[in-house]
Design a protein around this motif. Structure first.
Motif, PDB file in Angstrom:
ATOM      1  N   LEU A 195      53.464  99.084 136.731  1.00  0.00           N
ATOM      2  CA  LEU A 195      52.456  98.289 136.031  1.00  0.00           C
ATOM      3  C   LEU A 195      52.285  96.902 136.635  1.00  0.00           C
ATOM      4  O   LEU A 195      51.163  96.485 136.952  1.00  0.00           O
ATOM      5  N   ALA A 196      53.359  96.149 136.780  1.00  0.00           N
ATOM      6  CA  ALA A 196      53.250  94.771 137.275  1.00  0.00           C
ATOM      7  C   ALA A 196      52.661  94.740 138.680  1.00  0.00           C
ATOM      8  O   ALA A 196      51.780  93.928 138.990  1.00  0.00           O
ATOM      9  N   ALA A 197      53.121  95.639 139.555  1.00  0.00           N
ATOM     10  CA  ALA A 197      52.624  95.665 140.930  1.00  0.00           C
ATOM     11  C   ALA A 197      51.146  96.044 140.970  1.00  0.00           C
ATOM     12  O   ALA A 197      50.368  95.458 141.736  1.00  0.00           O
ATOM     13  N   SER A 198      50.747  97.005 140.144  1.00  0.00           N
ATOM     14  CA  SER A 198      49.347  97.421 140.125  1.00  0.00           C
ATOM     15  C   SER A 198      48.443  96.308 139.619  1.00  0.00           C
ATOM     16  O   SER A 198      47.349  96.081 140.150  1.00  0.00           O
ATOM     17  N   LEU A 199      48.888  95.599 138.584  1.00  0.00           N
ATOM     18  CA  LEU A 199      48.093  94.484 138.059  1.00  0.00           C
ATOM     19  C   LEU A 199      47.940  93.384 139.104  1.00  0.00           C
ATOM     20  O   LEU A 199      46.868  92.788 139.243  1.00  0.00           O
ATOM     21  N   ALA A 200      49.011  93.117 139.843  1.00  0.00           N
ATOM     22  CA  ALA A 200      48.945  92.096 140.893  1.00  0.00           C
ATOM     23  C   ALA A 200      47.961  92.516 141.987  1.00  0.00           C
ATOM     24  O   ALA A 200      47.180  91.697 142.486  1.00  0.00           O
ATOM     25  N   ASP A 201      47.994  93.786 142.359  1.00  0.00           N
ATOM     26  CA  ASP A 201      47.056  94.279 143.367  1.00  0.00           C
ATOM     27  C   ASP A 201      45.622  94.238 142.854  1.00  0.00           C
ATOM     28  O   ASP A 201      44.683  93.953 143.607  1.00  0.00           O
ATOM     29  N   MET A 202      45.440  94.512 141.566  1.00  0.00           N
ATOM     30  CA  MET A 202      44.101  94.428 140.982  1.00  0.00           C
ATOM     31  C   MET A 202      43.577  92.991 141.033  1.00  0.00           C
ATOM     32  O   MET A 202      42.409  92.754 141.347  1.00  0.00           O
ATOM     33  N   ALA A 203      44.444  92.042 140.712  1.00  0.00           N
ATOM     34  CA  ALA A 203      44.029  90.642 140.736  1.00  0.00           C
ATOM     35  C   ALA A 203      43.583  90.234 142.137  1.00  0.00           C
ATOM     36  O   ALA A 203      42.602  89.498 142.309  1.00  0.00           O
ATOM     37  N   GLU A 204      44.285  90.730 143.152  1.00  0.00           N
ATOM     38  CA  GLU A 204      43.940  90.375 144.526  1.00  0.00           C
ATOM     39  C   GLU A 204      42.676  91.088 144.987  1.00  0.00           C
ATOM     40  O   GLU A 204      41.824  90.488 145.644  1.00  0.00           O
ATOM     41  N   ALA A 205      42.555  92.361 144.644  1.00  0.00           N
ATOM     42  CA  ALA A 205      41.438  93.145 145.165  1.00  0.00           C
ATOM     43  C   ALA A 205      40.152  92.972 144.364  1.00  0.00           C
ATOM     44  O   ALA A 205      39.053  93.034 144.925  1.00  0.00           O
ATOM     45  N   LEU A 206      40.281  92.764 143.060  1.00  0.00           N
ATOM     46  CA  LEU A 206      39.098  92.718 142.188  1.00  0.00           C
ATOM     47  C   LEU A 206      38.659  91.308 141.848  1.00  0.00           C
ATOM     48  O   LEU A 206      37.576  91.112 141.297  1.00  0.00           O
ATOM     49  N   GLY A 207      39.504  90.331 142.134  1.00  0.00           N
ATOM     50  CA  GLY A 207      39.185  88.962 141.749  1.00  0.00           C
ATOM     51  C   GLY A 207      39.637  88.675 140.327  1.00  0.00           C
ATOM     52  O   GLY A 207      40.274  89.500 139.666  1.00  0.00           O
ATOM     53  N   SER A 208      39.303  87.502 139.846  1.00  0.00           N
ATOM     54  CA  SER A 208      39.729  87.086 138.511  1.00  0.00           C
ATOM     55  C   SER A 208      38.858  87.756 137.449  1.00  0.00           C
ATOM     56  O   SER A 208      37.684  87.452 137.306  1.00  0.00           O
ATOM     57  N   ARG A 209      39.441  88.694 136.714  1.00  0.00           N
ATOM     58  CA  ARG A 209      38.710  89.414 135.675  1.00  0.00           C
ATOM     59  C   ARG A 209      39.554  89.507 134.408  1.00  0.00           C
ATOM     60  O   ARG A 209      40.789  89.525 134.466  1.00  0.00           O
ATOM     61  N   GLU A 210      38.861  89.600 133.292  1.00  0.00           N
ATOM     62  CA  GLU A 210      39.550  89.849 132.030  1.00  0.00           C
ATOM     63  C   GLU A 210      39.980  91.312 131.983  1.00  0.00           C
ATOM     64  O   GLU A 210      39.301  92.191 132.518  1.00  0.00           O
ATOM     65  N   ALA A 211      41.116  91.548 131.350  1.00  0.00           N
ATOM     66  CA  ALA A 211      41.654  92.904 131.321  1.00  0.00           C
ATOM     67  C   ALA A 211      42.480  93.099 130.057  1.00  0.00           C
ATOM     68  O   ALA A 211      42.746  92.153 129.302  1.00  0.00           O
ATOM     69  N   ALA A 212      42.889  94.339 129.832  1.00  0.00           N
ATOM     70  CA  ALA A 212      43.749  94.665 128.700  1.00  0.00           C
ATOM     71  C   ALA A 212      44.702  95.777 129.119  1.00  0.00           C
ATOM     72  O   ALA A 212      44.318  96.685 129.866  1.00  0.00           O
ATOM     73  N   VAL A 213      45.925  95.677 128.640  1.00  0.00           N
ATOM     74  CA  VAL A 213      46.922  96.727 128.858  1.00  0.00           C
ATOM     75  C   VAL A 213      47.233  97.326 127.491  1.00  0.00           C
ATOM     76  O   VAL A 213      47.713  96.624 126.596  1.00  0.00           O
ATOM     77  N   ALA A 214      46.922  98.607 127.328  1.00  0.00           N
ATOM     78  CA  ALA A 214      47.150  99.287 126.053  1.00  0.00           C
ATOM     79  C   ALA A 214      48.273 100.303 126.221  1.00  0.00           C
ATOM     80  O   ALA A 214      48.304 101.047 127.200  1.00  0.00           O
ATOM     81  N   ARG A 215      49.194 100.326 125.273  1.00  0.00           N
ATOM     82  CA  ARG A 215      50.298 101.289 125.353  1.00  0.00           C
ATOM     83  C   ARG A 215      50.636 101.810 123.958  1.00  0.00           C
ATOM     84  O   ARG A 215      50.326 101.174 122.949  1.00  0.00           O
ATOM     85  N   GLU A 216      51.252 102.983 123.931  1.00  0.00           N
ATOM     86  CA  GLU A 216      51.678 103.601 122.681  1.00  0.00           C
ATOM     87  C   GLU A 216      50.526 103.710 121.680  1.00  0.00           C
ATOM     88  O   GLU A 216      50.718 103.509 120.473  1.00  0.00           O
ATOM     89  N   LEU A 217      49.334 104.019 122.169  1.00  0.00           N
ATOM     90  CA  LEU A 217      48.166 104.070 121.301  1.00  0.00           C
ATOM     91  C   LEU A 217      48.328 105.105 120.192  1.00  0.00           C
ATOM     92  O   LEU A 217      48.763 106.228 120.444  1.00  0.00           O
ATOM     93  N   THR A 218      47.975 104.715 119.009  1.00  0.00           N
ATOM     94  CA  THR A 218      48.054 105.483 117.749  1.00  0.00           C
ATOM     95  C   THR A 218      49.481 105.678 117.251  1.00  0.00           C
ATOM     96  O   THR A 218      49.691 106.277 116.199  1.00  0.00           O
ATOM     97  N   LYS A 219      50.455 105.154 117.973  1.00  0.00           N
ATOM     98  CA  LYS A 219      51.846 105.317 117.557  1.00  0.00           C
ATOM     99  C   LYS A 219      52.318 104.084 116.794  1.00  0.00           C
ATOM    100  O   LYS A 219      51.603 103.087 116.655  1.00  0.00           O
ATOM    101  N   ARG A 220      53.550 104.130 116.346  1.00  0.00           N
ATOM    102  CA  ARG A 220      54.090 103.062 115.501  1.00  0.00           C
ATOM    103  C   ARG A 220      54.093 101.716 116.204  1.00  0.00           C
ATOM    104  O   ARG A 220      53.826 100.681 115.592  1.00  0.00           O
ATOM    105  N   PHE A 221      54.407 101.708 117.496  1.00  0.00           N
ATOM    106  CA  PHE A 221      54.510 100.443 118.225  1.00  0.00           C
ATOM    107  C   PHE A 221      53.313 100.221 119.153  1.00  0.00           C
ATOM    108  O   PHE A 221      53.460  99.673 120.240  1.00  0.00           O
TER     109      PHE A 221
END
Length: 307
Positions: A195-221
């Protein structure tokens, strides 16, 4: 969904198969064919009544992993016959499944979670079943892609789902470079460890963009963390790999007038008089939305006195 050009007085048309549902529960047969059936992505209550009816009536349920599906079946008291269908056995299994369809079988296709064919096996089976004239229908339901889109707070009028990026950094950066000009919100699946490495690569390749990281969707946490790609990359670099399945949603490139090289150079030269190369690059990337690699290369040239 609605089209802004549609008649504003038009109302959606719904059909009811309540009578058919009751007959299925009393033992009547389900029509022959292939039923692409969505299952929950976390919360078992998210399965539809129609999906339960079909799974109970099916002659065979094709599962990505029968152990995963059996847990869902145990919750709802489903005793259907299960058969594995996944990337490793699909070529061998497809002819046998098509034979069963030709003989009038009722077959449901499920994945471990969510909607089959969305980053899961199945599209070749659907394609060949359609080509052979078999009845193929869908039972829509849960999808981590759609769930993340609705929670991200980013534009949803146009989006591109790109699945998993390459695990190798060089190939991942190349893939992101191809996606950079796409004028749409981008949706990715990713493993926690990358995750961290991919986000860093996205920042470099895509430029400064708003984003969201979603996890454990519909679950307790369930968690949705929002911010810029740079902020999210820094957070997960520091916090470490999170738990759970992960969806990354990245906003589209900001609309902007094309900048000529002289304008970009002027912005960089101004920033370099006040900041280090790293900070100057970050400032210009934030202002233009251009890929960091492109701006960094030009900043190095200018700082070394090049043209």
């Amino acid at each position: 969904m609605s089209d802004p050009d549609d008649d504003k007085d038009a109302e959606p048309e719904f059909i009811s198969d309540a009578g058919e549902t009751r007959s299925r529960r009393s033992g009547s047969t389900l029509a022959p064919g292939l039923y692409v059936t969505a299952t929950p992505i976390g919360n078992a209550s998210d399965i539809t009544l129609r999906a339960l009816d079909v799974l109970r009536a099916a002659d065979i349920v094709l599962c990505e992993d029968t152990r995963v599906t059996s847990r869902l079946f145990a919750i709802y008291g489903i005793e259907a016959k299960m058969m594995p269908y996944h990337d490793h056995n699909a070529a061998e299994m497809r002819p046998r499944i098509l034979e069963r369809l030709a003989s009038g079988a009722r077959i449901a296709l499920v994945s471990d979670a969510g909607t089959p064919l969305i980053s899961d096996p199945g599209f070749k089976l659907v394609r060949e079943a359609v080509a052979e004239g078999h009845n193929v229908t869908t039972l829509p339901g849960a999808s981590s892609v759609m769930a993340a889109l609705t929670l991200a707070g980013l534009p949803t009028d146009r989006f591109l789902f790109s699945g998993f990026l390459s695990a190798k950094q060089e190939a991942r950066r190349r893939e992101l470079g191809e996606l950079a000009p796409v004028p749409a919100t981008l949706v990715f699946l990713e493993s926690a460890n990358r995750l961290a490495a991919s986000l860093a690569d996205m920042a470099e390749a895509l430029g400064s963009r708003e984003a969201a990281v979603a996890r454990e969707l519909t679950k307790r946490f369930e968690e949705v963390r929002r911010g810029s790609l740079e902020e999210l990359a820094a957070h997960y670099e520091k916090a470490g790999a999170p738990k759970g399945e992960i969806v990354i949603v990245v906003g589209p490139p900001a609309p902007r007038a094309a900048l000529c090289q002289h304008e970009i150079d002027a912005m960089l030269e101004n920033a370099l008089t006040r900041s280090s190369v790293k900070d100057a690059v970050a400032e210009v990337v934030a202002m233009t939305g251009l890929p960091r690699r492109e701006i960094y290369a030009r900043a190095l040239t200018l700082s070394e006195g090049g043209e």
